[in-house]
Design an enzyme around this catalytic site. Structure first.
Site, PDB file in Angstrom:
ATOM      1  N   HIS A   1      37.696  12.160  58.781  1.00  0.00           N
ATOM      2  CA  HIS A   1      38.265  13.181  59.658  1.00  0.00           C
ATOM      3  C   HIS A   1      39.763  13.270  59.406  1.00  0.00           C
ATOM      4  O   HIS A   1      40.463  12.254  59.367  1.00  0.00           O
ATOM      5  CB  HIS A   1      37.979  12.812  61.122  1.00  0.00           C
ATOM      6  CG  HIS A   1      38.656  13.724  62.095  1.00  0.00           C
ATOM      7  ND1 HIS A   1      38.665  15.086  61.949  1.00  0.00           N
ATOM      8  CD2 HIS A   1      39.361  13.455  63.228  1.00  0.00           C
ATOM      9  CE1 HIS A   1      39.338  15.623  62.942  1.00  0.00           C
ATOM     10  NE2 HIS A   1      39.781  14.663  63.734  1.00  0.00           N
TER      11      HIS A   1
ATOM     12  N   CYS B   1      35.784  16.527  67.505  1.00  0.00           N
ATOM     13  CA  CYS B   1      36.128  16.474  66.069  1.00  0.00           C
ATOM     14  C   CYS B   1      34.940  16.073  65.205  1.00  0.00           C
ATOM     15  O   CYS B   1      34.976  16.223  63.992  1.00  0.00           O
ATOM     16  CB  CYS B   1      37.271  15.496  65.828  1.00  0.00           C
ATOM     17  SG  CYS B   1      38.750  15.943  66.722  1.00  0.00           S
TER      18      CYS B   1
ATOM     19  N   ASN C   1      45.338  18.492  62.190  1.00  0.00           N
ATOM     20  CA  ASN C   1      44.018  18.160  62.716  1.00  0.00           C
ATOM     21  C   ASN C   1      43.350  19.449  63.198  1.00  0.00           C
ATOM     22  O   ASN C   1      43.790  20.044  64.178  1.00  0.00           O
ATOM     23  CB  ASN C   1      44.189  17.152  63.857  1.00  0.00           C
ATOM     24  CG  ASN C   1      42.867  16.689  64.439  1.00  0.00           C
ATOM     25  OD1 ASN C   1      41.818  17.281  64.169  1.00  0.00           O
ATOM     26  ND2 ASN C   1      42.919  15.647  65.247  1.00  0.00           N
TER      27      ASN C   1
END
Ligand code: UT7
Length: 329
Positions: free
Chosen positions: A253, A113, A285
């Site tokens: 994030h 990520c 996500n």
């Protein structure tokens, strides 16, 4: 020294929307649970014949147009992904071919990520040392290809998307003022795709044991995410000789709205209207793509004013984490 800048941004997400209500028909869950525990309302899912490289190439074309450049102007392609089309060849090579770019270096990086900020940091070095002129970075993920849609603990979280940026010394855009990267392999087993690599090559057993799906110990990952992203923000501010008061937008994030809120709470002067959460709500996500997608949305909607500073902070498998500060021209 002239600072590297992001001179073009682009993103791409698939058409198909998967809502929380859709999940209610797939696993034992509820729209209410998903919204309150994660903030996610819906996510995008790639078509069966739409791959990580396709999404990345679409985002790249938009970034090139945004920078007023052609495919032949780029001299390096850096792709951040955890869901490459193949283990090899690299997704960067596949995207080079789709773009009909020149024979230039193409490289995939794996920072889960955190991939967008890792790629941005490498691109900054490549252009500031004058090794390359226009570096195309792409974060692209088809997470739906590694998510177990029977596992309610993970399935509801993830979505597919791509984001691209052109990094150069010339042109107007977002100057990369400071970046900070770190990692710790100690916690590698808390978030991983166990099989398909050299340790557990594909076999009937690995398939039966669901080892080709993403596995995560959510609660543990959550704690590390808050701690490490907070640390990255502090370090990056310190390096740039700035304080939180100088920041107009915080883009953490986009994994879970509660993680974002917990980080924001630790910074007294980052009021809630400065903290970006729209991507986690509408896309879930999207791993490496998440902060790049958020940045593209903010820029295209003209929500970043001249001279404003944006702070990106990222965290993911590895664990790998980081932050960067951008300043609008
Ligand atoms: O991108 C890399 C970084 N990734 C992250 O940052 C993700 C970090 N982790 C998280 O975001 C959260 O830990 C989750 C959203 C994954 C889970 O939230 P949580 O508050 O930590 O829930 P939990 O795993 O502790 O589960 C609480 C309860 C459990 O039931 P019991 O054992 O208390 O009866 C779960 O079985 O919620 C249950 N549960 C669900 N219920 C309805 C778990 N998933 C679901 C679901 N729907 N989808």
């Amino acid at each position: 020294m002239t600072k590297a800048k992001i001179i073009g941004l682009g993103s791409y997400y698939p058409e198909k929307v998967l809502t929380n209500k859709d999940f209610e028909k797939m696993v034992e869950t509820s729209d209410e649970w998903i919204r309150t525990r994660t903030g996610v309302e819906e996510r995008r899912i790639a078509a069966q014949d739409e791959f990580t490289s396709d999404m990345g190439a679409e985002a790249a074309k938009k970034a090139l147009r945004d920078a007023n450049l052609n495919e032949s102007d780029i001299d390096f392609i850096l792709v951040a992904t955890s869901t490459p089309d193949y283990i090899f060849p690299s997704t960067a090579c596949l995207i080079q071919e789709k773009l009909k770019a020149n024979n230039i270096p193409c490289l995939d990086i794996q920072a889960a990520c955190s991939g967008y900020v890792y790629a941005l940091t490498l691109a900054k070095s490549l252009v500031e040392t004058k090794t390359y002129k226009n570096v195309l970075i792409i974060a692209t993920e088809k997470l739906s290809s590694i998510v177990n849609y029977k596992d309610r603990k993970t399935a509801i979280l993830f979505g597919d998307a791509a984001a691209a940026s052109i990094v150069s010394l010339k042109g107007k855009g977002l100057a990369i003022k400071s970046t900070y990267l770190s990692a710790s392999g100690k916690e590698a087993d808390l978030l991983m795709l166990p099989a398909g690599g050299s340790r557990h090559p594909a076999s009937i057993e690995t398939v039966k044991e669901n080892k080709h799906f993403l596995q995560m110990q959510g609660k543990e990952v959550y704690k590390h995410a808050v701690r490490r992203m907070t640390e990255a923000i502090e370090k990056c501010l310190e390096q740039a000789n700035l304080t939180e008061k100088d920041i107009s937008w915080l883009i953490p994030h986009q994994a879970n709205e509660r993680i974002i809120d917990a980080i924001a709470k630790r910074f007294e002067h980052l009021e809630s209207d400065k903290v970006f959460k729209e991507v986690v709500r509408k896309f879930g996500n999207t791993s490496a793509s998440s902060v790049g997608l958020a940045l593209d949305i903010l820029k295209k909607e003209n929500r970043i004013k001249p001279k404003e500073k944006i702070l990106l902070s990222v965290f993911g498998a590895g664990f790998a984490w980081g932050a960067c500060i951008l300043e609008n021209d």
